[in-house]
Design a protein around this motif. Structure first.
Motif, mmCIF file in Angstrom:
data_model
loop_
_atom_site.group_PDB
_atom_site.id
_atom_site.type_symbol
_atom_site.label_atom_id
_atom_site.label_comp_id
_atom_site.label_asym_id
_atom_site.label_seq_id
_atom_site.Cartn_x
_atom_site.Cartn_y
_atom_site.Cartn_z
ATOM 1 N N ILE A 18 0.842 -1.204 0.000
ATOM 2 C CA ILE A 18 0.000 0.000 0.000
ATOM 3 C C ILE A 18 0.880 1.258 0.000
ATOM 4 C CG2 ILE A 18 -1.646 1.327 1.405
ATOM 5 C CD1 ILE A 18 -3.000 -1.313 2.097
ATOM 6 N N GLN A 19 1.969 1.190 0.757
ATOM 7 C CA GLN A 19 2.890 2.337 0.815
ATOM 8 C C GLN A 19 3.508 2.606 -0.572
ATOM 9 O OE1 GLN A 19 6.671 1.729 2.847
ATOM 10 N NE2 GLN A 19 6.318 3.585 4.052
ATOM 11 N N SER A 35 3.750 5.758 -5.511
ATOM 12 C CA SER A 35 3.746 5.798 -6.975
ATOM 13 C C SER A 35 2.555 6.618 -7.489
ATOM 14 C CB SER A 35 3.810 4.392 -7.580
ATOM 15 O OG SER A 35 2.562 3.798 -7.524
ATOM 16 N N GLU A 36 1.422 6.564 -6.800
ATOM 17 C CA GLU A 36 0.279 7.398 -7.217
ATOM 18 C C GLU A 36 0.577 8.880 -7.014
ATOM 19 O OE1 GLU A 36 -2.890 6.576 -8.687
ATOM 20 O OE2 GLU A 36 -1.501 4.940 -9.110
ATOM 21 N N GLU A 77 3.539 10.219 -7.067
ATOM 22 C CA GLU A 77 4.524 10.560 -8.098
ATOM 23 C C GLU A 77 3.824 10.771 -9.447
ATOM 24 O OE1 GLU A 77 7.819 11.804 -9.241
ATOM 25 O OE2 GLU A 77 7.736 11.186 -7.132
ATOM 26 N N LYS A 78 2.896 9.853 -9.751
ATOM 27 C CA LYS A 78 2.183 9.908 -11.036
ATOM 28 C C LYS A 78 1.367 11.209 -11.164
ATOM 29 C CE LYS A 78 -0.966 6.601 -12.112
ATOM 30 N NZ LYS A 78 -1.304 5.189 -11.940
ATOM 31 N N ASN A 79 0.749 11.608 -10.084
ATOM 32 C CA ASN A 79 -0.185 12.732 -10.148
ATOM 33 C C ASN A 79 0.402 14.086 -9.752
ATOM 34 O OD1 ASN A 79 -3.006 11.598 -10.775
ATOM 35 N ND2 ASN A 79 -2.117 10.133 -9.326
ATOM 36 N N PHE A 80 1.445 14.060 -8.917
ATOM 37 C CA PHE A 80 1.959 15.350 -8.411
ATOM 38 C C PHE A 80 3.477 15.444 -8.544
ATOM 39 C CE2 PHE A 80 -1.617 13.859 -5.718
ATOM 40 C CZ PHE A 80 -2.585 14.756 -6.146
ATOM 41 N N SER A 81 3.990 14.853 -9.592
ATOM 42 C CA SER A 81 5.440 14.820 -9.767
ATOM 43 C C SER A 81 6.047 16.234 -9.719
ATOM 44 C CB SER A 81 5.755 14.148 -11.106
ATOM 45 O OG SER A 81 7.128 14.186 -11.309
ATOM 46 N N GLU A 118 -8.611 3.587 -0.403
ATOM 47 C CA GLU A 118 -8.474 4.818 0.393
ATOM 48 C C GLU A 118 -7.367 5.697 -0.172
ATOM 49 O OE1 GLU A 118 -8.159 3.421 4.447
ATOM 50 O OE2 GLU A 118 -10.280 3.868 4.743
ATOM 51 N N ILE A 119 -6.342 5.067 -0.724
ATOM 52 C CA ILE A 119 -5.256 5.852 -1.339
ATOM 53 C C ILE A 119 -5.808 6.568 -2.584
ATOM 54 C CG2 ILE A 119 -2.926 5.765 -2.375
ATOM 55 C CD1 ILE A 119 -3.093 4.973 0.657
ATOM 56 N N ASP A 120 -6.634 5.840 -3.366
ATOM 57 C CA ASP A 120 -7.244 6.459 -4.547
ATOM 58 C C ASP A 120 -8.082 7.664 -4.128
ATOM 59 O OD1 ASP A 120 -6.108 4.539 -6.139
ATOM 60 O OD2 ASP A 120 -7.877 3.239 -6.166
#
Ligand code: PMP
Length: 402
Positions: free
Chosen positions: A289-290, A295-296, A298-302, A381-383
């Motif tokens: 989950i971590q 990675s999410e 990084e993908k969205n707020f790089s 929940e991360i999504d």
């Protein structure tokens, strides 16, 4: 809407502050509420309570591979830390009249260690060495070697940071201290310097077996491991001299006066057993989950955030980040409004403007958000967190454009 319906819609991502009591713990806790007699009395009811207290102590001792008499129950980690640091310094002063004790502590200790250190220093009772951390948040073991002195009474190092989740090399630090005793003080059996670790954040994720973790004193807190609030313990290795710091009765081997919190202790013993038993499996699940969370992000707020502290030496349930140019308190409030609970900094440190832990990593502290996972956390929940963050950032971007 009832509080329960409302709660079920929330995403709780603040397990490092407190975790919900788990059903197995709740069950034994509730049963123990009926054993109301004082364990210090000698009638049959008191003996029943005393037996439950001692069987809980033995369960904790078995879980940690220590002896029952090395387990001191307290009201939580704050009290355990106070007894460890203050109690050991007082005992040393008693045995070394006219000499000034020396303490080593990292700059990122919990306030319940740092504030005692500052107090002893300000009152001119002890000399202090505060160890800086490297930019990744870890301690350089060499610095401990350099700081050790014949008057060093105690080295206090947090096992894993409650803010950034960075794990310290406690085993290496212990080796260094043993080496110092043997080769500098000339006797590896010498009691001082003592090594204390505040392991409140670690039982669910790190090995705390005291057969292999060579510390003299170890602090634990129940509420971080799905146990009841207001209870904890201090492990005191046989032969370690401590003075009591609260005056009163002779409970807990004359170290911690006051009637014992029996239901809390019973619940804590159960929570600790389960934590150790399920540790490896839960670590694997949360590490996934971590990784997903990082990675999410990084993908969205790089390029828009920094990770605070090491990725490698990190508890699997902790993500601590700084969103550049966005006020972290505002972010916590906005996420809360969307039903997501995260923290800006440690719950024990709400008065300060900025986090001294983040400030010790880099010069310009620009705030931080701690997202911490637990048994109830899923990728969904991360999504939800990532979607909410996107909504919040676009809301403020639009406001700025107007
Ligand atoms: N030490 C650490 C590492 C903690 O995370 C906490 C709780 N934030 C404490 C000490 C204090 O714990 P308690 O509230 O049980 O006194």
């Amino acid at each position: 809407m009832s509080i329960f319906a409302r709660k079920s819609k929330r995403a709780y991502l603040d397990y490092a502050a407190a975790a919900p009591i788990r059903p197995e713990v709740r069950e034994v806790f509730l049963r123990a509420l009926d054993i109301f007699a004082n364990p210090g009395t000698i009638h049959a009811d008191g003996i029943e309570a005393k037996n439950l207290l001692e069987s809980s102590r033995n369960r904790v001792a078995d879980t940690l591979s220590v002896r029952g008499k090395e387990v001191i129950f307290t009201s939580g980690a704050t009290e355990s830390n106070n007894i460890a640091v203050f109690g050991s310094v007082l005992a040393w002063i008693e045995a070394n009249p006219g000499k000034k004790p020396h303490i080593i502590a990292s700059r990122i200790e919990h306030p319940s260690v740092l504030e005692i250190c500052k107090h002893l220093e300000q009152k001119d009772i002890a000399e202090l060495t505060y160890l800086d951390v490297l930019s990744e948040g870890t301690i350089d073991v060499k610095k401990i070697r350099e700081a050790l002195r014949p008057e060093t009474v105690i080295v206090s190092i947090i096992y894993a940071s409650n803010e950034i989740g960075v794990i310290q090399p406690v085993r290496e630090i212990s080796k260094e201290i043993r080496h110092y005793k043997k080769h500098v003080l000339g006797n590896h059996e010498f009691k001082y310097p003592l090594l204390h670790t505040d392991a409140s954040q670690t039982p669910l994720y790190e090995d705390i077996n005291l057969q292999t973790l060579h510390v003299d004193l170890m602090t634990l807190s129940s509420e971080k491991i799905y146990g009841p609030h207001g209870v904890g313990m201090l492990f005191v290795r046989s032969g370690t001299k401590l003075e009591k710091i609260i005056m009163g009765g002779s409970q807990e081997f004359n170290l911690r006066p006051g009637t014992e919190n029996l239901p809390g202790i019973v619940g804590f013993a159960k929570a600790l057993e389960l934590a150790v038993k399920e540790r490896e499996e839960e670590c694997v699940r949360l590490r996934e989950i971590q990784d997903y969370c990082f990675s999410e992000l990084e993908k969205n707020f790089s390029g828009k955030f920094i990770v605070n502290g090491s990725r490698e030496y990190r508890l699997p349930n902790n993500v601590n980040i700084t969103f550049l140019g966005f006020d972290s308190e505002l972010l916590v409030i906005e996420l809360d409004a969307k039903g997501i609970a995260v923290s800006e900094r440690s719950a024990c440190n709400t008065e300060d403007e900025e986090s001294y832990v983040i400030a010790s990593l880099r010069k310009n502290d620009t705030g931080s958000v701690r997202i911490s996972f637990g048994r109830g956390t899923s990728k969904n929940e991360i999504d939800r967190l990532v979607t909410s963050l996107k909504e919040i950032f676009s809301k403020y971007e639009n406001l700025l454009k107007k």
